[in-house]
Design a protein around this motif. Structure first.
Motif, mmCIF file in Angstrom:
data_model
loop_
_atom_site.group_PDB
_atom_site.id
_atom_site.type_symbol
_atom_site.label_atom_id
_atom_site.label_comp_id
_atom_site.label_asym_id
_atom_site.label_seq_id
_atom_site.Cartn_x
_atom_site.Cartn_y
_atom_site.Cartn_z
ATOM 1 N N SER A 75 0.836 -1.201 0.000
ATOM 2 C CA SER A 75 0.000 0.000 0.000
ATOM 3 C C SER A 75 0.871 1.251 0.000
ATOM 4 N N GLY A 76 1.981 1.194 0.745
ATOM 5 C CA GLY A 76 2.911 2.319 0.757
ATOM 6 C C GLY A 76 3.515 2.588 -0.601
ATOM 7 N N TRP A 77 3.962 1.530 -1.284
ATOM 8 C CA TRP A 77 4.543 1.705 -2.617
ATOM 9 C C TRP A 77 3.509 2.226 -3.617
ATOM 10 N N MET A 78 2.261 1.808 -3.457
ATOM 11 C CA MET A 78 1.206 2.319 -4.329
ATOM 12 C C MET A 78 1.032 3.821 -4.145
ATOM 13 N N HIS A 79 1.171 4.286 -2.912
ATOM 14 C CA HIS A 79 1.071 5.721 -2.664
ATOM 15 C C HIS A 79 2.299 6.464 -3.195
ATOM 16 N N VAL A 80 3.469 5.819 -3.156
ATOM 17 C CA VAL A 80 4.650 6.425 -3.773
ATOM 18 C C VAL A 80 4.396 6.633 -5.263
ATOM 19 N N ALA A 81 3.849 5.596 -5.909
ATOM 20 C CA ALA A 81 3.554 5.702 -7.344
ATOM 21 C C ALA A 81 2.525 6.793 -7.614
ATOM 22 N N SER A 82 1.501 6.870 -6.763
ATOM 23 C CA SER A 82 0.458 7.872 -6.992
ATOM 24 C C SER A 82 0.995 9.279 -6.798
ATOM 25 N N GLN A 83 1.822 9.473 -5.769
ATOM 26 C CA GLN A 83 2.363 10.807 -5.521
ATOM 27 C C GLN A 83 3.358 11.216 -6.610
ATOM 28 N N SER A 84 4.132 10.252 -7.104
ATOM 29 C CA SER A 84 5.042 10.551 -8.213
ATOM 30 C C SER A 84 4.253 10.956 -9.452
ATOM 31 N N SER A 85 3.143 10.251 -9.687
ATOM 32 C CA SER A 85 2.292 10.588 -10.825
ATOM 33 C C SER A 85 1.667 11.968 -10.654
ATOM 34 N N VAL A 86 1.286 12.284 -9.421
ATOM 35 C CA VAL A 86 0.703 13.600 -9.144
ATOM 36 C C VAL A 86 1.705 14.705 -9.477
ATOM 37 N N VAL A 87 2.971 14.499 -9.069
ATOM 38 C CA VAL A 87 4.003 15.500 -9.359
ATOM 39 C C VAL A 87 4.165 15.672 -10.866
ATOM 40 N N LEU A 88 4.238 14.563 -11.592
ATOM 41 C CA LEU A 88 4.413 14.640 -13.041
ATOM 42 C C LEU A 88 3.244 15.354 -13.718
ATOM 43 N N PHE A 89 2.031 15.033 -13.293
ATOM 44 C CA PHE A 89 0.863 15.665 -13.905
ATOM 45 C C PHE A 89 0.729 17.126 -13.481
ATOM 46 N N THR A 90 1.165 17.447 -12.279
ATOM 47 C CA THR A 90 1.144 18.846 -11.865
ATOM 48 C C THR A 90 2.130 19.655 -12.697
ATOM 49 N N LEU A 91 3.321 19.089 -12.937
ATOM 50 C CA LEU A 91 4.288 19.746 -13.810
ATOM 51 C C LEU A 91 3.735 19.885 -15.224
ATOM 52 N N ALA A 92 3.033 18.847 -15.675
ATOM 53 C CA ALA A 92 2.427 18.916 -17.006
ATOM 54 C C ALA A 92 1.384 20.028 -17.060
ATOM 55 N N SER A 93 0.592 20.159 -15.981
ATOM 56 C CA SER A 93 -0.404 21.235 -15.918
ATOM 57 C C SER A 93 0.269 22.594 -16.005
ATOM 58 N N PHE A 94 1.360 22.731 -15.270
ATOM 59 C CA PHE A 94 2.127 23.975 -15.268
ATOM 60 C C PHE A 94 2.611 24.312 -16.679
ATOM 61 N N GLY A 95 3.191 23.305 -17.351
ATOM 62 C CA GLY A 95 3.725 23.538 -18.696
ATOM 63 C C GLY A 95 2.645 23.822 -19.713
ATOM 64 N N VAL A 96 1.542 23.069 -19.642
ATOM 65 C CA VAL A 96 0.475 23.234 -20.628
ATOM 66 C C VAL A 96 -0.190 24.599 -20.496
ATOM 67 N N ILE A 97 -0.497 25.016 -19.254
ATOM 68 C CA ILE A 97 -1.137 26.316 -19.047
ATOM 69 C C ILE A 97 -0.205 27.443 -19.455
ATOM 70 N N SER A 98 1.093 27.276 -19.190
ATOM 71 C CA SER A 98 2.065 28.304 -19.580
ATOM 72 C C SER A 98 2.166 28.425 -21.095
ATOM 73 N N LEU A 99 2.059 27.295 -21.800
ATOM 74 C CA LEU A 99 2.255 27.305 -23.250
ATOM 75 C C LEU A 99 1.011 27.714 -24.025
ATOM 76 N N ILE A 100 -0.147 27.204 -23.620
ATOM 77 C CA ILE A 100 -1.332 27.435 -24.450
ATOM 78 C C ILE A 100 -2.408 28.256 -23.750
ATOM 79 N N GLY A 101 -2.131 28.706 -22.535
ATOM 80 C CA GLY A 101 -3.072 29.600 -21.878
ATOM 81 C C GLY A 101 -4.035 28.893 -20.939
ATOM 82 N N THR A 102 -4.760 29.709 -20.168
ATOM 83 C CA THR A 102 -5.637 29.197 -19.120
ATOM 84 C C THR A 102 -6.778 28.350 -19.673
ATOM 85 N N SER A 103 -7.511 28.874 -20.638
ATOM 86 C CA SER A 103 -8.715 28.199 -21.117
ATOM 87 C C SER A 103 -8.411 26.848 -21.760
ATOM 88 N N LEU A 104 -7.480 26.826 -22.713
ATOM 89 C CA LEU A 104 -7.146 25.572 -23.370
ATOM 90 C C LEU A 104 -6.324 24.659 -22.478
#
Length: 472
Positions: free
Chosen positions: A168-197
């Protein structure tokens, strides 16, 4: 030529697997003697993808909420509705799918649930107002909520007793790592194509993730313990033989022989469902689990949904708040592993209590933070212990219920928690308007403290015990 995983005599498992020679050992004894191999690790990876998708979707919304609020022109109250709608769906999905998982099997629920949340995520990208967004998020929640009872029921049923918490602990490590990656992706996408898109593109990405999950889960096995608890003994034996053969293949040598200590009985058969939750011996556990989930998730999602908005309201831009959120979220990556190891060594109860008290202190400090350094430090500590508690209760709750009602027990506890999760963002919005963030985070700290007292008084210890032993 037959696949060796289908050959009951491969690698010395035939003495337990031949259909004309039923074994005298229980499934519990056969599972507990199995070495932990690459096969179980691969199953843990598959199950981790289920949990990671849920975590990514729910946490990602926290850092997209400001962009969604701007694009759709939402008020503070409407932002609370937008943030809480997915939790309403998760609550309904968890209870319904928990019952269905106990009735029809874990695998079927996991295979079909992703189709619901994947399609709904795609539709969310085309939302045009608060009500369309909230409806699509509600449907997304139905699919996400359906996954978790089946996922953690499988962890309890196919993994050894001395590995359940660490997995269960390792599953949470995987989930938190995925959260970081997707948060970074959100940061990059909003910076590149704007808030709405930008925020819309991230929901399209979640649809793609659902398609990938469908491919990954195609070889997931059904739980032999579920077959047995359902009275389908021939299928339980067949599924157990296949599981033993796969482990033996990964192990590379004959499996150890089971040992009977005379204490472990086979699971009670028959359909469980909701009635079992209030049968003699389980009613107190059910009420305890429900109360624990309600208190924890009321504060957890009350905080989580508003973390990004809190940063923006403290003067950061949307992109800066996402970047700060990444720093805070990264603190949760080691939390799952540390918590899993601690639970295996020191027990479930003490770890849960300490983590709840620590997150209460961190939440109080986060609400008081006024400088960037203090916001990041207190936020990181708070997120570390939030993940720690989540890791613990996801490992702990399935252990409290018998196999015939395990998904129902976890599903209903999750639903009670999601009722709190719907209420949490709305409650926090009301408290923010009345007492600012300071009062809101103090209220969350009190919820965590109350949950710690609940575990201290009513929580049974389940460390290193088979699920049949705990149920008896």
């Amino acid at each position: 030529m037959k696949n060796k995983h289908e050959n009951p005599d491969h690698h010395g498992v035939g003495h337990l697997a031949r259909p004309d020679r039923p074994t005298a050992y229980s499934l519990s004894e056969r599972f507990e003697r199995l070495p932990f191999t690459g096969y179980q690790r691969w199953l843990a990876v598959i199950l981790a993808t289920c949990f990671a998708a849920d975590a990514v979707d729910l946490v990602m919304l926290s850092y997209l909420l400001s962009a969604i609020t701007l694009d759709l022109g939402l008020t503070v109250q409407q932002a609370g509705i937008a943030g809480g709608s997915v939790f309403a769906g998760v609550g309904v999905g968890a209870t319904a799918a928990g019952y269905l998982s106990d009735r029809f099997g874990r695998r079927k629920i996991l295979i079909h649930s992703m189709l619901i949340w994947g399609t709904a995520s795609l539709l969310t990208a085309f939302s045009w107002d608060i009500w369309s967004f909230s409806f699509f998020r509600f449907v997304t929640g139905l699919g996400l909520g359906a996954e978790l009872p089946a996922v953690f029921a499988l962890v309890a049923e196919i993994m050894p007793a001395n590995r359940r918490a660490s997995i269960s602990g390792w599953m949470h490590v995987a989930s938190q790592s995925s959260v970081v990656l997707f948060t970074l992706a959100s940061f990059g996408v909003i910076s590149l194509i704007g808030t709405s898109l930008g925020w819309r593109a991230m929901f399209v990405v979640m649809f793609v993730v659902a398609l990938a999950a469908l491919y990954i889960r195609r070889n997931l096995p059904e739980s032999p313990r579920w077959y047995e608890a359902s009275g389908r003994h021939d299928e339980a034996e067949h599924a157990m033989r296949r599981f033993e053969a796969a482990v033996a293949d990964a192990y590379g040598k004959p499996l150890p022989s089971p040992k009977s200590d005379g204490k472990v009985a086979s699971a009670i058969t028959g359909h469980g469902g909701f009635r079992t939750l209030f049968a003699p011996g389980y009613a107190q556990r059910t009420l305890f689990a429900w109360s624990l989930w309600f208190l924890f998730l009321l504060a957890y999602y009350g905080i989580s949904v508003w973390v990004g908005k809190f940063l923006v309201d403290r003067g950061m831009s949307i992109t800066a708040s996402i970047g700060t959120g990444v720093l805070i979220t990264m603190a949760g990556i080691p939390a799952g592993w540390i918590t899993g190891q601690a639970m295996e060594r020191f027990g479930r109860k003490i770890v849960i209590i300490i983590a709840l008290l620590c997150v209460a202190v961190a939440a109080f400090l986060y609400g008081q933070a006024s400088t960037y350094v203090l916001v990041v430090a207190a936020g990181a500590a708070m997120h570390f212990f939030l993940v720690s508690v989540a890791t613990a209760i996801y490992a702990y709750t399935p252990e409290l219920f018998p196999t015939r009602a395990r998904s129902t027990g976890l599903g209903t506890a999750s639903t009670v928690g999601r009722i709190a999760a719907v209420s949490g963002p709305l409650l926090i919005s009301a408290l923010i308007l009345k007492w600012d963030y300071t009062g809101a985070f103090i209220a969350c700290a009190l919820c965590f403290s109350a949950a710690a007292l609940l575990v201290w008084w009513f929580g049974p210890e389940t460390q290193d015990r088979s699920i049949e032993d705990i149920s008896s």
